[in-house]
Design an enzyme around this catalytic site. Structure first.
Site, PDB file in Angstrom:
ATOM      1  N   ASP A   1       0.819  -1.217  -0.184  1.00 35.82           N
ATOM      2  CA  ASP A   1      -0.019   0.080  -0.114  1.00 35.82           C
ATOM      3  C   ASP A   1       0.730   1.219  -0.016  1.00 35.82           C
ATOM      4  OD1 ASP A   1       0.693  -1.007   2.823  1.00 35.82           O
ATOM      5  OD2 ASP A   1      -0.303   1.077   3.209  1.00 35.82           O
TER       6      ASP A   1
ATOM      7  N   ASP B   1       5.537   0.224   3.465  1.00 34.68           N
ATOM      8  CA  ASP B   1       5.805  -1.033   4.441  1.00 34.68           C
ATOM      9  C   ASP B   1       5.911  -2.220   3.323  1.00 34.68           C
ATOM     10  OD1 ASP B   1       3.230  -1.590   3.618  1.00 34.68           O
ATOM     11  OD2 ASP B   1       2.275  -0.717   5.439  1.00 34.68           O
TER      12      ASP B   1
ATOM     13  N   TYR C   1      -6.017   0.003   8.043  1.00 34.63           N
ATOM     14  CA  TYR C   1      -7.186   0.030   7.003  1.00 34.63           C
ATOM     15  C   TYR C   1      -8.589  -0.422   7.376  1.00 34.63           C
ATOM     16  CZ  TYR C   1      -3.494   1.465   4.102  1.00 34.63           C
ATOM     17  OH  TYR C   1      -2.333   2.318   3.350  1.00 34.63           O
TER      18      TYR C   1
ATOM     19  N   GLU D   1       5.223   9.808   3.655  1.00 33.20           N
ATOM     20  CA  GLU D   1       5.017   8.352   3.314  1.00 33.20           C
ATOM     21  C   GLU D   1       4.221   8.404   1.950  1.00 33.20           C
ATOM     22  OE1 GLU D   1       4.098   3.890   4.720  1.00 33.20           O
ATOM     23  OE2 GLU D   1       2.909   5.565   5.683  1.00 33.20           O
TER      24      GLU D   1
END
Length: 451
Positions: A41, A44, A194, A430
């Site tokens: 995503d 990570d 999420y 990020e």
């Protein structure tokens, strides 16, 4: 600096030996399943299928609407879609089950490792009839349906497109028949990363809308009409809430059709809630002009909303209408495009810091993004393994990342137009797939319409 690659979706896609066959254990099941492929995503090494599916839907929608403007990059976009759909075919290949995630996020987030070195659990989590997950299943159905349209329109692989559409139908049927949120069965693993905060009803209607566009079957139109009352957050759109996207998509499907009225009314409300000069505006803007909503990774809102504005601007042109937001504010197609263009210009450097928030673009851009593969030395530079905590020194250093993740857009500045170039400040530094995916279509449009 070594280039990681020029990514349409800004996360690694690697065939890893330790992930070719994923051992799966959950409740009383234990078997081997091939879950190679897909996307992480963000920075990570976990495959969260809910946001991954939304990113795929948006990339496919980008191609459907603006693929004709992509030139030689169209094939790259189609390839990126195919990488995701190949994975989703595997994730939905076992009848009665939909895989929702690969990797233990708690273990993964405790480490700073290269994807090639990761040794955290690669547990795969699924939803089923007994433990449903309508939001993740319906979003995968939407991704498969949208991708089937994009590939049918621009690719010669009609058989593959039909395969995607057939699977989209079966996965949607599963999502609707066994209703429930994956928060309840997989909460310890999907939350807070999420977690689905907006409920699964919007994903069901969203999935039906894409299947309607792909098939033209009355069944899906009737489903939308019967369930649209559950979609009430007209001003929301992103990986968790599909409401505004549903209204824009259906409005464009039914141009000048009286049946479109409730959808166009809510799409108009969405526009009036975002336009800065509207008396009904509910979002904020920085002094430099960047759209803001109260959540992390703010650029996701700037790119997703800009995409919807461009698509709805096309609808306004076809319908020959303007939106009355009250107070003398009339929103034209040109105004929607102008606002989308302003967001893109800000992202690419037209802002108070003179900084591009796309890695590798311009003279000044984020150098210390929160992304493991970008921040750790490549295998050819450091052949020996870097274990879980061995990457900490690279995470903490003030040196720029050794690998450029070209094209990745980070979370962006704060509402005061300030940006601290720090890996630790992951809310702002990020990159995510769902920031980049809608931006692909927006950039393609403005490249072909510079004025």
């Amino acid at each position: 600096m070594k280039h990681v690659g020029s990514c349409v979706l800004c996360c690694s896609r690697l065939k890893l030996k330790n992930e070719e066959k994923t051992y799966f254990f959950q409740w009383y099941f234990y078997w081997m399943v091939d879950l190679v492929g897909g996307y992480y995503d963000a920075g990570d090494n976990v495959k969260f299928n809910f946001p991954m599916a939304f990113s795929t839907t948006m990339l496919a929608w980008s191609v459907i609407e603006f693929g004709k403007f992509m030139g030689p990059e169209l094939n790259n976009a189609l390839d990126a879609i195919g990488w995701a759909t190949d994975y989703f075919l595997k994730a939905t290949n076992t009848p009665g089950f939909v895989f929702a995630q690969v990797g233990d996020p708690h273990g993964d987030h405790n480490c700073w490792e290269r994807p090639e070195d990761m040794d955290t659990p690669r547990t795969a989590f699924f939803v089923s009839a007994e433990n449903p997950g309508s939001e993740v299943s319906a979003e995968i159905a939407a991704a498969l349906a949208a991708s089937s349209i994009a590939l049918r329109k621009f690719s010669r692989n009609i058989a593959y497109s039909e395969r995607l559409l057939h699977r989209a139908k079966t996965v949607f049927e599963f999502a609707d028949k066994y209703r429930g949120s994956y928060n309840d069965s997989l909460g310890p693993y999907v939350c807070p990363f999420y977690c689905n905060y907006g409920g699964y009803q919007d994903e069901l209607v969203w999935g039906a809308a894409w299947l309607l566009k792909a098939t033209k079957l009355p069944y899906y139109w009737n489903y939308i009409k019967q369930n649209i009352h559950n979609v009430k957050n007209f001003g929301e759109f992103g990986w968790d809430s599909k409401d505004a996207g549903i209204n824009v998509l259906v409005s464009k499907l039914l141009v000048n059709n009286p049946a479109a009225k409730p959808f166009t009314l809510n799409a108009d409300k969405f526009v009036c809630a975002v336009l800065p000069e509207s008396p009904l505006v509910s979002v904020k803007y920085s002094r430099g002009g960047l759209l803001f909503k109260t959540s992390g990774s703010n650029m996701q809102h700037a790119t997703a909303y800009s995409f919807l504005f461009l698509v709805y601007a096309g609808y306004l042109n076809k319908a020959n209408k303007k939106i009355d937001c009250g107070g003398g504010v009339l929103a034209s197609s040109w105004r929607l495009k102008n606002l989308a263009r302003r967001q893109v210009d800000y992202i690419l450097g037209s802002n108070p810091l003179g900084m591009s928030y796309m890695v590798g673009y311009g003279q000044k851009f984020p150098k210390r993004i929160h992304h493991r593969a970008s921040s750790l030395p490549s295998i050819d530079q450091h052949p020996s393994k870097i274990d879980c905590k061995g990457g900490s020194t690279y995470y903490e250093t003030q040196n720029p990342n050794p690998n450029l993740l070209l094209g990745a857009v980070v979370g962006g500045p704060n509402i005061n137009d300030e940006y601290v170039d720090s890996r630790a400040d992951f809310v702002h530094s990020e990159p995510t797939t769902y920031i980049n995916a809608p931006l692909v279509g927006v950039l393609a449009y403005f490249k072909s319409h510079p004025s």
